[in-house]
Write a protein that holds these residues in place. Structure first.
Motif, PDB file in Angstrom:
ATOM      1  N   MET A  19       0.851  -1.347  -0.130  1.00 50.62           N
ATOM      2  CA  MET A  19       0.207  -0.184   0.017  1.00 50.62           C
ATOM      3  C   MET A  19       0.862   1.327   0.063  1.00 50.62           C
ATOM      4  N   LEU A  20       1.978   1.124   0.887  1.00 51.67           N
ATOM      5  CA  LEU A  20       2.683   2.349   0.831  1.00 51.67           C
ATOM      6  C   LEU A  20       3.358   2.694  -0.550  1.00 51.67           C
ATOM      7  N   LYS A  21       3.842   1.711  -1.309  1.00 51.27           N
ATOM      8  CA  LYS A  21       4.326   1.833  -2.738  1.00 51.27           C
ATOM      9  C   LYS A  21       3.152   2.718  -3.411  1.00 51.27           C
ATOM     10  N   GLU A  22       2.012   2.235  -3.217  1.00 51.95           N
ATOM     11  CA  GLU A  22       1.072   2.853  -4.055  1.00 51.95           C
ATOM     12  C   GLU A  22       0.711   4.413  -3.804  1.00 51.95           C
ATOM     13  N   TRP A  23       1.011   4.674  -2.407  1.00 48.36           N
ATOM     14  CA  TRP A  23       0.803   5.978  -1.992  1.00 48.36           C
ATOM     15  C   TRP A  23       2.104   6.731  -1.791  1.00 48.36           C
ATOM     16  N   ILE A  24       3.348   6.333  -2.186  1.00 45.92           N
ATOM     17  CA  ILE A  24       4.692   6.939  -1.658  1.00 45.92           C
ATOM     18  C   ILE A  24       4.582   8.340  -2.640  1.00 45.92           C
ATOM     19  N   ILE A  25       4.081   8.388  -4.069  1.00 46.31           N
ATOM     20  CA  ILE A  25       4.145   9.701  -4.614  1.00 46.31           C
ATOM     21  C   ILE A  25       3.415  10.812  -4.334  1.00 46.31           C
ATOM     22  N   PRO A  26       1.871  10.413  -3.861  1.00 45.64           N
ATOM     23  CA  PRO A  26       1.468  11.578  -3.372  1.00 45.64           C
ATOM     24  C   PRO A  26       1.626  12.120  -1.911  1.00 45.64           C
ATOM     25  N   LEU A  27       2.240  11.159  -1.144  1.00 43.07           N
ATOM     26  CA  LEU A  27       2.968  11.430  -0.143  1.00 43.07           C
ATOM     27  C   LEU A  27       3.942  12.547   0.008  1.00 43.07           C
ATOM     28  N   VAL A  28       4.989  12.018  -0.937  1.00 38.66           N
ATOM     29  CA  VAL A  28       5.975  12.865  -1.171  1.00 38.66           C
ATOM     30  C   VAL A  28       5.654  14.467  -1.640  1.00 38.66           C
ATOM     31  N   LEU A  29       4.747  14.214  -2.636  1.00 37.07           N
ATOM     32  CA  LEU A  29       4.351  15.443  -3.082  1.00 37.07           C
ATOM     33  C   LEU A  29       3.645  16.392  -2.134  1.00 37.07           C
ATOM     34  N   PHE A  30       2.877  15.573  -1.197  1.00 31.50           N
ATOM     35  CA  PHE A  30       2.234  16.648  -0.093  1.00 31.50           C
ATOM     36  C   PHE A  30       3.470  17.067   0.685  1.00 31.50           C
ATOM     37  N   LEU A  31       4.555  16.428   1.296  1.00 28.41           N
ATOM     38  CA  LEU A  31       5.282  16.656   1.868  1.00 28.41           C
ATOM     39  C   LEU A  31       6.251  17.809   1.446  1.00 28.41           C
ATOM     40  N   LEU A  32       6.537  17.771   0.152  1.00 30.18           N
ATOM     41  CA  LEU A  32       6.955  18.755  -0.481  1.00 30.18           C
ATOM     42  C   LEU A  32       6.380  20.159  -0.893  1.00 30.18           C
ATOM     43  N   PHE A  33       5.302  19.771  -1.542  1.00 33.75           N
ATOM     44  CA  PHE A  33       4.389  21.037  -2.204  1.00 33.75           C
ATOM     45  C   PHE A  33       3.133  21.220  -1.347  1.00 33.75           C
ATOM     46  N   GLY A  34       3.114  20.452  -0.060  1.00 41.22           N
ATOM     47  CA  GLY A  34       1.742  20.887   0.575  1.00 41.22           C
ATOM     48  C   GLY A  34       1.648  21.850   1.141  1.00 41.22           C
ATOM     49  N   PRO A  35       0.600  22.065   2.041  1.00 48.90           N
ATOM     50  CA  PRO A  35       0.349  23.320   2.748  1.00 48.90           C
ATOM     51  C   PRO A  35       1.418  23.714   3.670  1.00 48.90           C
ATOM     52  N   GLY A  36       2.286  22.905   4.075  1.00 55.50           N
ATOM     53  CA  GLY A  36       3.163  23.271   5.397  1.00 55.50           C
ATOM     54  C   GLY A  36       2.172  22.930   6.644  1.00 55.50           C
ATOM     55  N   SER A  37       2.559  23.992   7.535  1.00 52.49           N
ATOM     56  CA  SER A  37       1.612  23.774   8.706  1.00 52.49           C
ATOM     57  C   SER A  37       0.959  25.188   9.112  1.00 52.49           C
ATOM     58  N   PRO A  38      -0.296  25.315   8.332  1.00 50.43           N
ATOM     59  CA  PRO A  38      -0.914  26.606   8.649  1.00 50.43           C
ATOM     60  C   PRO A  38      -1.269  26.912   9.884  1.00 50.43           C
ATOM     61  N   GLU A  39      -1.536  28.155  10.308  1.00 51.19           N
ATOM     62  CA  GLU A  39      -1.646  28.780  11.724  1.00 51.19           C
ATOM     63  C   GLU A  39      -2.758  28.022  12.203  1.00 51.19           C
ATOM     64  N   GLY A  40      -2.588  27.408  13.649  1.00 52.62           N
ATOM     65  CA  GLY A  40      -3.807  26.537  14.052  1.00 52.62           C
ATOM     66  C   GLY A  40      -4.003  25.473  13.742  1.00 52.62           C
ATOM     67  N   MET A  41      -3.306  25.002  12.574  1.00 53.66           N
ATOM     68  CA  MET A  41      -3.790  23.621  12.044  1.00 53.66           C
ATOM     69  C   MET A  41      -2.257  22.839  11.769  1.00 53.66           C
ATOM     70  N   VAL A  42      -1.705  23.073  12.930  1.00 52.98           N
ATOM     71  CA  VAL A  42      -0.307  22.158  13.151  1.00 52.98           C
ATOM     72  C   VAL A  42      -0.515  20.647  12.403  1.00 52.98           C
ATOM     73  N   TRP A  43      -1.521  20.228  13.014  1.00 52.65           N
ATOM     74  CA  TRP A  43      -1.795  18.804  12.595  1.00 52.65           C
ATOM     75  C   TRP A  43      -1.490  18.385  11.149  1.00 52.65           C
ATOM     76  N   VAL A  44      -1.704  19.405  10.103  1.00 59.41           N
ATOM     77  CA  VAL A  44      -1.948  19.148   8.940  1.00 59.41           C
ATOM     78  C   VAL A  44      -0.447  18.652   8.395  1.00 59.41           C
ATOM     79  N   SER A  45       0.679  19.232   8.895  1.00 61.49           N
ATOM     80  CA  SER A  45       1.900  18.780   8.711  1.00 61.49           C
ATOM     81  C   SER A  45       2.338  17.467   9.023  1.00 61.49           C
ATOM     82  N   PHE A  46       1.516  16.881  10.126  1.00 59.31           N
ATOM     83  CA  PHE A  46       1.552  15.678  10.552  1.00 59.31           C
ATOM     84  C   PHE A  46       1.043  14.603   9.814  1.00 59.31           C
ATOM     85  N   ALA A  47      -0.163  15.046   8.888  1.00 53.88           N
ATOM     86  CA  ALA A  47      -0.977  14.159   8.226  1.00 53.88           C
ATOM     87  C   ALA A  47      -0.350  12.849   7.516  1.00 53.88           C
TER      88      ALA A  47
END
Lengths: 479, 159
Positions: A19-47
Motif C-alpha cells: 500500500m505504501l508503494k501505491e501512496w508514496i508519490i502523493p505522500l512525497v508530493l504532499f510533504l514537498l509542496f503541501g500546505p506546510g503547517s498553517p496557523e492553528g492547524m499544525v496537525w496538517v503537517s503531521f497528516a
C-alpha cells in the motif's frame, strides 16, 4: 491447517509495503509542496505520518482477518477488513501450486503460495502471501493428497510432474542480453544531452536561463558528463536485466510450460498450452544486426504473478535457433521457413510519407532557429525516409496452413505468429487513398491476458483479399 | 466468398443518422447565429459572418444529407451459420469477419431516438473485440441476436 490459520506476520508487513508503494508519490508530493503547517492547524503537517500509521494498522488488520484452512475437500480462505470475503476452492479443481520468494520472504524463510485452478479468465485463483516453508509443504501435500486419493487421474498426475524438456538461458546469453538491452535507456540521456546543446544556440530569452550553468563548464567536462550519464544508464539497465532474467528456465510439461526466473526474487509463471494465443519475435535495432532476438508469448490470462501480461519466452536467442527450441517447447509454432509475402513496390511511397510526415512539425522551428543552423533541421528528413524504406522492406505476411504471420517494424522488427483458431476476428479495410493504389490493410486481434491485442499490416496487395478472407472464412464448424 | 454481405440495415437508419447529423450541425448553426448578432451589434466586418454561414451550410449538408446516405449505402451485414460478416465505412471501407466460435455474447440496445423508430443496435462481443450493427428494426435485431447466441452456444470451443 484444518483449523482457520493466519499467515506468517510478515504478511502484514508485505501488505503495508504494497500500500505504501501505491501512496508514496502523493505522500512525497504532499510533504514537498503541501500546505506546510498553517496557523492553528499544525496537525496538517503531521497528516502524512498519521496516514502511514493508518496504512500500517490496516496492514495488521488485513493480516488478522485473513485465515485459511482445509475443510472437507475444499480450501477455504476468508479475508477482508471491512467487507468479509470468502473463497472456497475445491481441491479437485486445483491445477497447480507454485511458490515464490522475495527478499523479505528469504529472510524469514517463508514463501508465497500461488494456487491456480482450471478456470477461464477471471476464474478462481488464490495466493497466500506469506506462509512458513514447512507449513506450505504440508498444505501443498494435503491439497494434492486428497486429489490423488479421490482421482483416478493419479497416473497422469505423477507423470506430469516430470518436465519433458528444459530450456535454460546460458550465462553468456544472459550477459549479452543485459548489455544490449538498453535501447531507449541508452538513447534517452544521449538525446537529452544533445538537445541541451541545441538550447545554447537558441535566442537568449529561450531556456538559456535554465541552462546557464552549462556555460560554466568547458566542452571537455560536458563531454565527460555525457559519456558518464550514458554509461550509467546502460549499467542500470544491465543490472536490471541480470536481476530479472538470471536463472531463466522453461520447463515443458505435457499440458503446460513453466517459466521461472529471477536472481533475488524468484518468479514462476505457469502457462497452460491450450491458453497460448500466439508468439511475437522482436528484434531490436541493437540486436538484429547480430541475429539475436527476443520471443514473447501471448497468453489468454492464466494465473500467477504475471497474469495478463505477455510474458518473455526467450529473453535472448539467435533467430536461427528459435525453431529448434520451439519444436521442443511449443511444437505448434515456428518461424516460417518459406519466404513471406512482401508488399507491392507501390506501397513504398506511402510508407516513406507516413514515416516522414512528422517533419512537418519542424517547420515552425525555421522561425526560431538562426539561418546558419537551418541545416540541422534537415537532418531528420533523410533518417526518417530511410526508416520508412526499412519499414516497408520488413513489412511482410504469410498464411501457411492454419498459421498466420505478420511482420512489421516500428523501432524493432516484430513478427507475430498465431493460428487461425486464435484469431478473434479478421478485418480488411481500404481508405480512399489506398483504393487509388489498389492496396488494403489487414487487421486481426488476439487475446493477450484477458484483453485484445490488435495487429495490423498496412498496404498489402488488394487483389489478394478474396484469398485471405476465404482462408479465414468458416464454411464448417471446426476449422 | 461472396462479393458483398447480403443484408442492408433498416431504411429508417438513414432518418436516424440524419437526426444525429442535425444535432452535430446544431453547434455550427448556433455559431452562425452568433456571428450575425456580432456583425449587427459590434464593428466586426460582414465577411466573418458570411464565411461562418457558408461553412455551416456546407457542414450541415455533409452531416445531414451526404454522409448518412453514403454510410447507409455502404453498410452490409450477413449472419451465416459459422460466421458473421460486416461491411461498412465512409472514407475507410472496412470488412470484418467474426467466427461464431469466437462470439462471447451478443446484446441489443436502443437509445431514445432508435426506440422512437422501433430500431435496435446489435452488439457482438468476442473475447478481444466488440462489433456493432447499428440499426436494424427491432424484430430483425432480436432474431439476429437470438440466432447468433444460439449458434455461438452450439460451437463451444476453447478460447
Amino acid at each position: 491447517m484444518y483449523d482457520p490459520t493466519r499467515l506468517h506476520p510478515l504478511a502484514a508487513g508485505l501488505s503495508f509495503l504494497k500500500m505504501l508503494k501505491e501512496w508514496i508519490i502523493p505522500l512525497v508530493l504532499f510533504l514537498l509542496f503541501g500546505p506546510g503547517s498553517p496557523e492553528g492547524m499544525v496537525w496538517v503537517s503531521f497528516a502524512p505520518f498519521i496516514f502511514v500509521l493508518l496504512l500500517g494498522g490496516y496492514g495488521i488488520l488485513h493480516w488478522y482477518r485473513f485465515t485459511y484452512h482445509i475443510e472437507g475437500d475444499e480450501l477455504k480462505i476468508e479475508h477482508g477488513v471491512f467487507v468479509r470475503k470468502k473463497r472456497y476452492i475445491p481441491k479437485k479443481r486445483i491445477q497447480s501450486i507454485d511458490y515464490t520468494q522475495g527478499i523479505f520472504h528469504r529472510a524469514f524463510d517463508v514463501v508465497k503460495i500461488n494456487i491456480e485452478t482450471a478456470g477461464g479468465p477471471g476464474g478462481a485463483e488464490a495466493s497466500l502471501s506469506a506462509v512458513r516453508k514447512t507449513d506450505a509443504d504440508q498444505l501443498a501435500l494435503a491439497l494434492r493428497e486428497e486429489k490423488k486419493a479421490s482421482d483416478d487421474e493419479l497416473l497422469l498426475e505423477t507423470k506430469r510432474e516430470e518436465a519433458s524438456y528444459t530450456y535454460r538461458l546460458s550465462l553468456k546469453d544472459l550477459l549479452l542480453a543485459a548489455s544490449t538491452s538498453g535501447g531507449i535507456g541508452v538513447a534517452l540521456p544521449l538525446i537529452g544531452t544533445l538537445s541541451s546543446q541545441f538550447d545554447t544556440f537558441l535566442p537568449d530569452d529561450f531556456y538559456v536561463e535554465a541552462f546557464n550553468w552549462l556555460s560554466g563548464f568547458s566542452w571537455i567536462v560536458i563531454a565527460v558528463i555525457a559519456t558518464l550519464s550514458v554509461f550509467i544508464a546502460w549499467f542500470a539497465s544491465f543490472v536490471g536485466v541480470i536481476l530479472k532474467y538470471a536463472n531463466f528456465q522453461i520447463n515443458k510439461f505435457e499440458d503446460r510450460i513453466v517459466i521461472s526466473r529471477g536472481l533475488l526474487e524468484k518468479r514462476e509463471l505457469t502457462l497452460p498450452l491450450q491458453r497460448i494465443q500466439g508468439l511475437r519475435v522482436v528484434e531490436s535495432i541493437f540486436r538484429q544486426p547480430f541475429g539475436f532476438s527476443t520471443v514473447h508469448v501471448e497468453s489468454a490470462g492464466g494465473a500467477g504473478p504475471e497474469m495478463g501480461v505477455s510474458a518473455m519466452l526467450f529473453p535472448f536467442i539467435k533467430r536461427s535457433k528459435i525453431n529448434d527450441e520451439l519444436a521442443e517447447i511449443l511444437e505448434r509454432y515456428h518461424i516460417p521457413e518459406e519466404k513471406m509475402v512482401p508488399l507491392p513496390k507501390r506501397a513504398m511511397r506511402r510508407y516513406i510519407l507516413r514515416n516522414a510526415a512528422p517533419v512537418l512539425f519542424l517547420i515552425p522551428l525555421f522561425w526560431f532557429v538562426p539561418t546558419s543552423l537551418w541545416f540541422l533541421l534537415f537532418i531528420p528528413l533523410p533518417i526518417l525516409v530511410m526508416w520508412g524504406i526499412l519499414d516497408f522492406k520488413d513489412s511482410k505476411w504469410l498464411i501457411d496452413g492454419q498459421s498466420f504471420y505478420i511482420q512489421t517494424r516500428t523501432l524493432s522488427r516484430c513478427l507475430l505468429i498465431t493460428e487461425k483458431r486464435r484469431m478473434q476476428d479478421f478485418e480488411i479495410k481500404q481508405s480512399i487513398f489506398q483504393k487509388r493504389h489498389d492496396l488494403m490493410t489487414m487487421k486481426t486481434a488476439i487475446l493477450s491476458g484477458g484483453v485484445g491485442k490488435v495487429f495490423q499490416l498496412k498496404d498489402i496487395e488488394f487483389g489478394r483479399w478474396k484469398e485471405v478472407c476465404g482462408w479465414f472464412s468458416r464454411k464448417h464448424r471446426r476449422e | 466468398m461472396r462479393l458483398e454481405p447480403s443484408n442492408q440495415i433498416a431504411p429508417k437508419a438513414l432518418t436516424v443518422w440524419r437526426i444525429y447529423g442535425a444535432f452535430n450541425s446544431l453547434f455550427f448553426i448556433l455559431l452562425s447565429i452568433g456571428s450575425i448578432v456580432l456583425v449587427i451589434m459590434t464593428p466586426v466586418p460582414m465577411w466573418v459572418s458570411i464565411v461562418t454561414i457558408v461553412v455551416t451550410a456546407l457542414l450541415t449538408y455533409l452531416f445531414v444529407l451526404m454522409l448518412p446516405a453514403i454510410r447507409h449505402r455502404v453498410w452490409r451485414y450477413e449472419v451465416r451459420e459459422f460466421e458473421i460478416e460486416l461491411k461498412f465505412g465512409l472514407l475507410i471501407i472496412r470488412r470484418v469477419l467474426i467466427p461464431m466460435v469466437r462470439v462471447q455474447h451478443v446484446d441489443t440496445k436502443q437509445g431514445p431516438i432508435l426506440r422512437h423508430y422501433d430500431l435496435s443496435t446489435v452488439t457482438i462481443s468476442t473475447a478481444a473485440t466488440t462489433h456493432e450493427i447499428p440499426a436494424l428494426d427491432r424484430e430483425t435485431a432480436d432474431q439476429v441476436r437470438d440466432y447468433i447466441s444460439q449458434m455461438a452456444r452450439v460451437t463451444e470451443e476453447d478460447v
